[in-house]
Design a protein around this motif. Structure first.
Motif, short mmCIF file in Angstrom:
data_model
loop_
_atom_site.label_atom_id
_atom_site.label_comp_id
_atom_site.label_asym_id
_atom_site.label_seq_id
_atom_site.Cartn_x
_atom_site.Cartn_y
_atom_site.Cartn_z
N ARG A 149 0.65 -1.53 0.11
CA ARG A 149 -0.02 -0.02 0.02
C ARG A 149 0.83 1.26 0.06
O ARG A 149 0.27 2.34 0.11
N ASP A 150 2.04 1.00 -0.16
CA ASP A 150 2.87 2.45 -0.37
C ASP A 150 4.10 2.33 -1.16
O ASP A 150 5.34 2.40 -0.64
N ILE A 151 3.94 1.79 -2.53
CA ILE A 151 5.03 1.58 -3.26
C ILE A 151 5.47 2.82 -3.92
O ILE A 151 4.52 3.30 -4.47
N LYS A 152 6.68 3.42 -3.69
CA LYS A 152 7.02 4.49 -4.33
C LYS A 152 8.70 4.39 -4.32
O LYS A 152 9.36 3.49 -3.80
N PRO A 153 9.49 5.32 -5.01
CA PRO A 153 10.72 5.05 -5.28
C PRO A 153 11.51 4.95 -3.83
O PRO A 153 12.66 4.27 -3.60
N SER A 154 11.13 5.68 -2.88
CA SER A 154 11.84 5.82 -1.65
C SER A 154 11.60 4.47 -0.82
O SER A 154 12.46 4.43 0.12
N ASN A 155 10.80 3.75 -1.15
CA ASN A 155 10.44 2.35 -0.51
C ASN A 155 11.03 1.16 -1.56
O ASN A 155 10.66 -0.04 -1.27
N ILE A 156 11.90 1.43 -2.43
CA ILE A 156 12.44 0.41 -3.38
C ILE A 156 13.94 0.67 -2.99
O ILE A 156 14.58 1.64 -3.18
N PHE A 157 14.72 -0.44 -2.77
CA PHE A 157 15.94 -0.46 -2.60
C PHE A 157 16.72 -1.51 -3.50
O PHE A 157 16.37 -2.27 -4.07
N ARG A 158 18.21 -1.31 -3.51
CA ARG A 158 18.92 -2.15 -4.37
C ARG A 158 20.00 -2.74 -3.58
O ARG A 158 20.75 -1.76 -2.95
N ASN A 159 20.51 -3.89 -3.50
CA ASN A 159 21.90 -4.29 -2.88
C ASN A 159 22.86 -4.35 -3.70
O ASN A 159 22.70 -4.01 -4.98
N ALA A 205 -4.33 -2.60 -6.42
CA ALA A 205 -3.75 -1.23 -6.16
C ALA A 205 -2.43 -1.23 -5.95
O ALA A 205 -1.62 -0.36 -6.34
N ASP A 206 -1.85 -2.29 -5.35
CA ASP A 206 -0.09 -2.24 -5.27
C ASP A 206 0.28 -2.34 -6.77
O ASP A 206 1.49 -1.76 -7.08
N LEU A 207 -0.14 -3.04 -7.69
CA LEU A 207 0.02 -3.47 -9.04
C LEU A 207 -0.20 -1.91 -9.67
O LEU A 207 0.96 -1.61 -10.79
N TYR A 208 -1.00 -1.30 -9.60
CA TYR A 208 -0.95 -0.01 -10.23
C TYR A 208 0.00 0.99 -9.65
O TYR A 208 0.65 1.61 -10.48
N SER A 209 0.35 1.09 -8.28
CA SER A 209 1.52 1.78 -7.94
C SER A 209 2.80 1.44 -8.18
O SER A 209 3.33 2.27 -8.94
N LEU A 210 2.98 0.23 -8.37
CA LEU A 210 4.48 -0.20 -9.17
C LEU A 210 4.16 0.28 -10.69
O LEU A 210 5.27 0.68 -11.26
N GLY A 211 3.07 0.23 -11.22
CA GLY A 211 2.87 0.82 -12.82
C GLY A 211 3.33 2.39 -12.83
O GLY A 211 4.01 2.56 -13.67
N ILE A 212 2.72 2.92 -11.79
CA ILE A 212 3.15 4.54 -11.85
C ILE A 212 4.74 4.74 -11.89
O ILE A 212 5.51 5.66 -12.10
N VAL A 213 5.16 3.93 -10.78
CA VAL A 213 6.79 4.07 -10.52
C VAL A 213 7.49 4.07 -11.83
O VAL A 213 8.35 4.60 -12.24
N LEU A 214 7.20 2.48 -12.61
CA LEU A 214 7.81 2.37 -13.73
C LEU A 214 7.61 3.43 -14.95
O LEU A 214 8.42 3.78 -15.49
#
Length: 682
Positions: A149-159, A205-214
């Motif tokens: 419920r809060d997918i956005k660039p600041s909640n995506i990380f890379r190792n 709704a999560d898939l939608y937020s991911l789509g907006i990020v992409l």
């Protein structure tokens, strides 16, 4: 910050802060002379209002994050949980608040990565990787009935292995039995419409937020409906959540654009039903293993990118002793080897021609030229990246002159975008189309030779090329896209004979463009076509019938203006800010002077209005201090109260403006009611 947590972990610095707490970097000695690093997330749990069981209710809500992270510990695409502690805070012998400390792996967020190197992230192979990794994370979450419920660039990380992970489950919660959630939470800019409107929603709704990020990552960082004209992201979000349709991201391929648009469909029923479906669609894109594309394969550390190189002829098939391979021998003598790209073959042909003409000792059988390679009809970005063969980012080197190979008829969109090494480009006669942003951002590009037979030049094709000062447009060109030469350094331009419509922003912000030659075939000039240029004189041909909004705004050097006799429509602010303009004659076909058409033309002394004029818009002649007299024909039936930019009775009495008009006409009455000087003209 030398406090200790979890026994021997030392707090080093704060690396982030949000509405619910903050994140710090912590470290400890590993016993072998090195150090280990982790991230410590601290959440303060305190009720806003004192009521019975308030703290216990909050603890139950926060517990969901801890349970989520424990449940996903060890997975490859969710931030790894290490440890936690719940510290009570007492007051008067009673526990009134708690502090939750979560120890997690230390990673860079996507927001940080974008700030460090935006080009390394905003490209389709990387965005495809992000989408696949995040879909795998959502497959796990949704399988456990958990919405993020809060997918956005600041909640995506890379190792460090390049795997992208989903983190911050602070507002995640279990779905109820109906698999629908009712609470409106998340970040508004990336939220699905049903979340925005506080309706019922589910995992889509999560898939939608991911789509907006992409979408944003492949749209120059802009959200849907956000553009140069609509810069406010929140207003664009309101339009999106109200159901306004939008096109695919500007930098996405056709297949990638379709996947993103389906994920971002307004109606949840039109989206992917599950994260697995979206994952499969993204993986199908990876299966298209074409030359120059990056695809995903299973590696020891998870999914990894691999670039599929074009097949090269076997070296043993080339006789380097042959005279036609003089260029190849020359390259090999410098230790550069033989690369049979298009540009290499071009130089080999040129050099071998010179060698053949000076060496007659070899028999004819050794001069048999190799069969030319098959050329694609469209030069794609992947193929353009191999031109020239020795790609050195030193602008003055002649090796950075690019010759498009024979057989190419289309320069693909974004083919040479932001190439800082290209200084000159020549194209074969067969090229008829140059795609969108094909050479945009080529900061060293100085010379372009366009072929006869070129028909279309795409939007922003040569935008923001500060070294490009002259270009000859062939008369075969019949259409051009918006912003085609935006912010270039052209000094003069001659429009093609066959061009009928000049697009919006075609030469906008070309601040040194002083001369422009037009032909009678031209019928319209788009909005901001010559905005903020250095044009000194305009002799527009009689065939032009319309001039767009702000077409010549802020052309401060403009001294002479001849408007075409067939002109009918003029946009607002068309000549606003032309401070050098002294006189203008409006053609007879114009029926309305639009808003701010000549506002700020401080040197304007003479204006001739047509006899059939009907209206004068707001601020049409505002701040025209040198304009002391103007005749308004009796056909005018509407004049804005601030058409001449003078407000207030005292200011109007002090104004030097005198309006010549017929007694009893609308203009006569207008002057009387607005206290403007008038002169009887019969």
């Amino acid at each position: 910050m030398d406090e200790l947590v979890f026994g021997n972990w030392r707090v080093c610095e704060e690396i982030g802060r949000g509405g619910f707490g903050y994140v710090r970097r912590i470290e400890r000695e590993d016993g072998f002379g090195g150090t280990q690093e982790c991230a410590l997330k601290v959440v303060h749990i305190a009720p806003e209002q004192p009521r019975e069981n308030a703290l216990q209710d909050m603890l139950r809500e926060v517990r969901s994050e801890v349970e989520s992270m424990i449940r996903f510990k060890g997975t490859s695409n969710i931030v790894s949980y290490e440890d936690h502690a719940l510290i009570p805070m007492e007051r008067g012998g009673a526990v009134v608040a708690c502090r939750l400390e979560l120890r997690m792996e230390l990673l860079d967020s996507l927001t940080t990565l974008l700030a460090q190197d935006i080009r390394a992230i905003m490209n389709e192979p990387t965005v495809l990787r992000i989408g696949i990794d995040l879909c795998q994370a959502l497959i796990l979450c949704h399988s456990q009935n958990i919405l993020h419920r809060d997918i956005k660039p600041s909640n995506i990380f890379r190792n460090r292995f390049g795997n992208y992970k989903l983190g911050d489950f602070g507002i995640a919660r279990l779905l109820d039995e109906s698999r629908h959630s009712m609470t409106r939470v998340g970040t508004e800019l990336y939220a699905a419409p049903e979340v925005f409107h506080s309706g019922r929603y589910d995992q889509r709704a999560d898939l939608y937020s991911l789509g907006i990020v992409l979408y944003a990552l492949l749209n120059n960082g802009n959200l849907p409906l956000q553009s140069r004209e609509q810069t406010n992201a929140h207003q664009a979000t309101e339009l999106r959540c109200a159901g306004r349709a939008f096109g695919p991201p500007s930098q996405a391929s056709e297949g990638m654009g379709q996947v993103i648009l389906k994920a971002c469909a307004y109606d949840p029923d039109d989206r992917y039903r599950t994260a697995q479906e979206m994952f499969d669609a993204l993986m199908d894109l990876c299966a298209e293993q074409t030359e120059g594309k990056s695809v995903l394969f299973a590696g020891s550390t998870g999914l990894q990118l691999r670039t599929i190189e074009p097949e090269q002829p076997e070296p043993e098939c080339i006789d380097l002793s042959a005279p036609e391979c003089f260029g190849a021998r020359l390259l090999e003598s410098f230790g550069l080897g033989v690369r049979l790209s298009y540009e290499t073959r071009y130089w080999m042909d040129c050099l071998s021609g010179a060698a053949e003409s000076g060496d007659a000792e070899h028999p004819d059988e050794h001069r048999a030229a190799p069969k030319p390679p098959e050329q694609p009809k469209e030069l794609t970005r992947a193929e353009a990246d191999r031109l020239p063969p020795l790609r050195l980012r030193v602008a003055f080197l002649p090796i950075n002159r690019v010759s498009i190979p024979e057989g190419v008829d289309t320069i693909g969109s974004w083919a040479f975008h932001s190439r800082g090494d290209v200084t000159a480009v020549s194209m074969p006669r067969g090229v008829h189309t140059i795609g969108e942003s094909a050479f945009a951002g080529c900061t060293a590009l100085q010379e372009v030779k366009l072929p006869e037979g070129l028909i279309h030049i795409g939007a922003s094709a040569f935008a923001e090329c500060p070294a490009l000062r002259r270009i000859a447009l062939p008369d075969s060109v019949t259409s051009m896209g918006e912003g085609v030469f935006f912010k270039s350094r052209l000094t003069r331009i001659t429009l093609p004979v066959g061009l009928t419509a000049l697009p919006a922003r075609a030469f906008a912000e070309c601040t040194v463009l002083a001369q422009a030659e037009f032909f009678p075939s031209l019928r319209s000039i788009g909005s901001k076509a010559f905005f903020n240029t250095a044009i000194t004189a305009l002799n527009l041909p009689d065939g032009i019938t319309s001039i767009g909004t702000a077409a010549f705004r802020r052309c401060r050097a403009l001294r002479e203006l001849h408007l075409p006799s067939e002109l009918v429509s003029v946009g607002a602010q068309a000549f606003s800010g032309c401070t050098g303009l002294t006189a203008v004659v409006i053609p007879q076909g114009v029926r309305s002077i639009p808003e701010s058409m000549f506002s700020g033309c401080s040197a304007l002394t003479s204006v001739t209005l047509p006899d059939g004029l009907q209206s004068i818009g707001s601020q049409a002649f505002a701040d025209c201090e040198a304009l002391t007299s103007i005749y308004i024909p009796p056909t005018v039936t509407a004049i804005a109260s601030d058409a001449f930019g003078i407000a207030g009775r005292i200011k109007r009495w002090m104004s030097k403006l005198t309006i010549q008009c017929v007694p009893g006409s609308y203009a006569w009455d207008y002057c009387g009611s607005n206290h403007i000087k008038r002169v009887d003209v019969r």
